[in-house]
Scaffold this motif. Structure first.
Motif, PDB file in Angstrom:
ATOM      1  N   PRO A 147      -3.739  -2.548  11.234  1.00  0.00           N
ATOM      2  CA  PRO A 147      -4.980  -3.270  10.906  1.00  0.00           C
ATOM      3  C   PRO A 147      -5.886  -2.413  10.017  1.00  0.00           C
ATOM      4  N   ALA A 148      -6.653  -3.081   9.176  1.00  0.00           N
ATOM      5  CA  ALA A 148      -7.525  -2.351   8.240  1.00  0.00           C
ATOM      6  C   ALA A 148      -8.426  -1.363   8.985  1.00  0.00           C
ATOM      7  N   ALA A 149      -8.857  -1.731  10.197  1.00  0.00           N
ATOM      8  CA  ALA A 149      -9.769  -0.863  10.951  1.00  0.00           C
ATOM      9  C   ALA A 149      -9.139   0.494  11.275  1.00  0.00           C
ATOM     10  N   GLU A 150      -7.791   0.565  11.259  1.00  0.00           N
ATOM     11  CA  GLU A 150      -7.125   1.843  11.567  1.00  0.00           C
ATOM     12  C   GLU A 150      -6.516   2.492  10.325  1.00  0.00           C
ATOM     13  N   PHE A 151      -6.613   1.815   9.195  1.00  0.00           N
ATOM     14  CA  PHE A 151      -5.915   2.295   7.987  1.00  0.00           C
ATOM     15  C   PHE A 151      -6.603   3.505   7.358  1.00  0.00           C
ATOM     16  N   PHE A 152      -7.929   3.429   7.206  1.00  0.00           N
ATOM     17  CA  PHE A 152      -8.662   4.510   6.531  1.00  0.00           C
ATOM     18  C   PHE A 152      -8.991   5.595   7.554  1.00  0.00           C
ATOM     19  N   GLN A 153      -8.411   6.786   7.378  1.00  0.00           N
ATOM     20  CA  GLN A 153      -8.539   7.820   8.409  1.00  0.00           C
ATOM     21  C   GLN A 153      -9.652   8.816   8.087  1.00  0.00           C
ATOM     22  N   ASP A 154      -9.732   9.234   6.823  1.00  0.00           N
ATOM     23  CA  ASP A 154     -10.750  10.211   6.427  1.00  0.00           C
ATOM     24  C   ASP A 154     -10.830  10.186   4.894  1.00  0.00           C
ATOM     25  N   LEU A 155     -11.589  11.139   4.342  1.00  0.00           N
ATOM     26  CA  LEU A 155     -11.748  11.188   2.884  1.00  0.00           C
ATOM     27  C   LEU A 155     -10.379  11.265   2.194  1.00  0.00           C
ATOM     28  N   PHE A 156     -10.056  10.297   1.361  1.00  0.00           N
ATOM     29  CA  PHE A 156      -8.771  10.237   0.642  1.00  0.00           C
ATOM     30  C   PHE A 156      -7.576  10.325   1.586  1.00  0.00           C
ATOM     31  N   GLU A 157      -7.725   9.833   2.797  1.00  0.00           N
ATOM     32  CA  GLU A 157      -6.644   9.930   3.775  1.00  0.00           C
ATOM     33  C   GLU A 157      -6.471   8.593   4.499  1.00  0.00           C
ATOM     34  N   THR A 158      -5.214   8.111   4.507  1.00  0.00           N
ATOM     35  CA  THR A 158      -4.938   6.849   5.210  1.00  0.00           C
ATOM     36  C   THR A 158      -3.800   7.064   6.197  1.00  0.00           C
ATOM     37  N   SER A 159      -3.413   5.982   6.864  1.00  0.00           N
ATOM     38  CA  SER A 159      -2.316   6.108   7.825  1.00  0.00           C
ATOM     39  C   SER A 159      -0.949   6.027   7.148  1.00  0.00           C
ATOM     40  N   VAL A 160      -0.893   5.983   5.809  1.00  0.00           N
ATOM     41  CA  VAL A 160       0.395   6.034   5.105  1.00  0.00           C
ATOM     42  C   VAL A 160       0.855   7.495   5.050  1.00  0.00           C
ATOM     43  N   GLY A 161       2.005   7.781   5.652  1.00  0.00           N
ATOM     44  CA  GLY A 161       2.520   9.151   5.667  1.00  0.00           C
ATOM     45  C   GLY A 161       3.085   9.573   4.314  1.00  0.00           C
ATOM     46  N   GLU A 162       3.336  10.872   4.169  1.00  0.00           N
ATOM     47  CA  GLU A 162       3.834  11.429   2.898  1.00  0.00           C
ATOM     48  C   GLU A 162       5.144  10.782   2.444  1.00  0.00           C
ATOM     49  N   ASP A 163       5.989  10.424   3.430  1.00  0.00           N
ATOM     50  CA  ASP A 163       7.289   9.846   3.059  1.00  0.00           C
ATOM     51  C   ASP A 163       7.332   8.344   3.337  1.00  0.00           C
ATOM     52  N   GLU A 164       6.154   7.708   3.303  1.00  0.00           N
ATOM     53  CA  GLU A 164       6.076   6.256   3.526  1.00  0.00           C
ATOM     54  C   GLU A 164       5.517   5.554   2.291  1.00  0.00           C
ATOM     55  N   LEU A 165       5.681   4.219   2.290  1.00  0.00           N
ATOM     56  CA  LEU A 165       5.138   3.392   1.212  1.00  0.00           C
ATOM     57  C   LEU A 165       4.285   2.286   1.803  1.00  0.00           C
ATOM     58  N   LEU A 166       3.139   2.032   1.195  1.00  0.00           N
ATOM     59  CA  LEU A 166       2.430   0.783   1.488  1.00  0.00           C
ATOM     60  C   LEU A 166       3.164  -0.290   0.689  1.00  0.00           C
ATOM     61  N   THR A 167       3.641  -1.334   1.375  1.00  0.00           N
ATOM     62  CA  THR A 167       4.410  -2.349   0.631  1.00  0.00           C
ATOM     63  C   THR A 167       3.598  -3.617   0.368  1.00  0.00           C
ATOM     64  N   HIS A 168       2.782  -4.050   1.357  1.00  0.00           N
ATOM     65  CA  HIS A 168       2.050  -5.309   1.200  1.00  0.00           C
ATOM     66  C   HIS A 168       0.696  -5.245   1.887  1.00  0.00           C
ATOM     67  N   ILE A 169      -0.180  -6.117   1.444  1.00  0.00           N
ATOM     68  CA  ILE A 169      -1.502  -6.268   2.062  1.00  0.00           C
ATOM     69  C   ILE A 169      -1.622  -7.742   2.455  1.00  0.00           C
ATOM     70  N   ARG A 170      -1.828  -7.981   3.753  1.00  0.00           N
ATOM     71  CA  ARG A 170      -1.951  -9.377   4.240  1.00  0.00           C
ATOM     72  C   ARG A 170      -3.423  -9.662   4.522  1.00  0.00           C
ATOM     73  N   ILE A 171      -3.960 -10.688   3.842  1.00  0.00           N
ATOM     74  CA  ILE A 171      -5.407 -10.942   3.940  1.00  0.00           C
ATOM     75  C   ILE A 171      -5.663 -12.370   4.454  1.00  0.00           C
ATOM     76  N   PRO A 172      -6.340 -12.504   5.600  1.00  0.00           N
ATOM     77  CA  PRO A 172      -6.665 -13.840   6.119  1.00  0.00           C
ATOM     78  C   PRO A 172      -7.607 -14.582   5.161  1.00  0.00           C
ATOM     79  N   LYS A 173      -7.525 -15.937   5.208  1.00  0.00           N
ATOM     80  CA  LYS A 173      -8.291 -16.714   4.223  1.00  0.00           C
ATOM     81  C   LYS A 173      -9.746 -17.008   4.628  1.00  0.00           C
ATOM     82  N   TYR A 174     -10.059 -17.024   5.895  1.00  0.00           N
ATOM     83  CA  TYR A 174     -11.434 -17.293   6.354  1.00  0.00           C
ATOM     84  C   TYR A 174     -12.001 -18.591   5.774  1.00  0.00           C
ATOM     85  N   ASP A 175     -11.252 -19.680   5.965  1.00  0.00           N
ATOM     86  CA  ASP A 175     -11.747 -20.987   5.515  1.00  0.00           C
ATOM     87  C   ASP A 175     -13.058 -21.309   6.229  1.00  0.00           C
TER      88      ASP A 175
END
Ligand SMILES: Cc1cc2nc3c(=O)[nH]c(=O)nc-3n(C[C@H](O)[C@H](O)[C@H](O)COP(=O)(O)OP(=O)(O)OC[C@H]3O[C@@H](n4cnc5c(N)ncnc54)[C@H](O)[C@@H]3O)c2cc1C
Length: 283
Positions: A147-175
């Motif tokens: 979830p986005a709330a856990e993605f951003f960890q610190d300055l220029f740091e996310t939960s994507v590891g050095e040997d991982e790839l972010l592949t997709h972003i799923r965004i709810p529509k909020y009709d």
């Protein structure tokens, strides 16, 4: 400056990209290169291997999933802006991306690259956070969704590891929600000094839910949770939201720099949250 020497691979599948990352102690992914290339040219980083994900077709689609839209990490900003799904269902993200840099950078830069780069002054983190998006991350052990709330960890740091790839972003529509992105800059095409992404649901002129993302108010994008809570039950009018928006900077730790000190940013956050909420609520 010219970047230090590196090897270069352009795999055509996520699996091959992950294998390349796992096979090197010092590899770096490149997407649009708009943030990474300046870093390499200034020699702030000198990886042995660059893994270019621009040839991986599965990362380049935008798919309607019904209640949400799935955006491939390698879709450049200009294609996101031109996509009818985004124009219709993801107005907050669309509006924030129109504010990113200039057309040249939007032609090469990707949403995935911006999110993994995780600059706290980036325009896209706040809408991603406010809309509770999900980030799909692939590693050699499989895929996980964060979830986005856990993605951003610190300055220029996310939960994507050095040997991982972010592949997709799923965004709810909020009709049925109103949204607005409010960015404060001194000159055109500048990074935000502070910006606010707001999504608001109102019933009969009263705010029933509010979701607010803040840009440049700490080492990561943040939610203005105190203001969100205070807004519930308030009339969607200038007087109605004024007091709640005074809480916009609660719990934040904004930087001080040449564009403004921390107190100035706290003041801006309150003003911009009020503007964004009122516009989103149609008040
Ligand atoms: C002059 C200038 C002005 C700018 N102004 C703004 C602005 O006003 N607002 C704003 O928001 N942004 C601004 N930007 C930044 C722009 O949005 C960048 O395009 C974006 O931050 C990075 O996207 P990219 O695809 O170019 O990523 P890259 O530069 O290729 O990569 C950035 C980082 O993410 C990693 N990475 C990229 N994709 C992946 C992935 N799928 N999986 C794992 N790791 C990945 C890379 O290894 C690198 O560390 C500006 C940039 C420039 C050069």
């Amino acid at each position: 400056m010219i970047p230090a020497k590196f090897d270069y691979l352009a795999p055509t599948s996520v699996q091959d990209a992950l294998a390349a990352l796992a096979g090197s102690d010092d590899a770096k992914v490149i997407a649009g290169g708009q943030s990474l290339l300046p870093v390499l040219r200034m020699r702030l980083n000198a990886p042995d291997l660059i893994v270019d994900i621009g040839e991986i077709d599965t990362l380049k689609s935008i798919v309607d999933e019904g209640d949400s839209v799935l955006i491939g990490a390698m879709v450049p900003y200009y294609r996101i802006l031109a996509d009818p799904l985004v124009q219709g269902g993801l107005k907050l993200l669309h509006q924030a991306i129109t504010e990113v840099a200039d057309p040249q950078i939007r032609h090469r830069g990707t949403l995935g690259g911006a999110l993994v780069h995780a600059d706290p002054a980036g325009d896209c983190g706040a809408p991603i956070l406010a809309l509770d998006a999900e980030l799909v991350i692939a590693g050699q052990g499989g895929e996980r969704t964060v979830p986005a709330a856990e993605f951003f960890q610190d300055l220029f740091e996310t939960s994507v590891g050095e040997d991982e790839l972010l592949t997709h972003i799923r965004i709810p529509k909020y009709d049925g929600w109103g949204t607005h992105y409010e960015k404060f800059v001194r000159v055109a095409h500048q990074w935000p000094i502070v910006a606010v992404a707001a999504a608001v649901r109102s019933e009969g002129g009263t705010i029933s839910e509010a979701r607010i993302g803040l840009v440049n108010m700490g080492s990561t994008p943040l939610r203005a949770t105190a203001a969100e809570q205070a807004l519930v039950g308030q009339p969607a009018t200038a007087d109605g939201v004024r007091e709640a928006c005074e809480h916009a900077a609660d719990g934040t730790n904004p930087p001080s720099d040449l564009n403004g000190d921390a107190d100035y940013r706290r003041h801006l956050a309150k003003v911009l949250v009020r503007r964004a909420v009122l516009t989103a609520a149609g008040g």
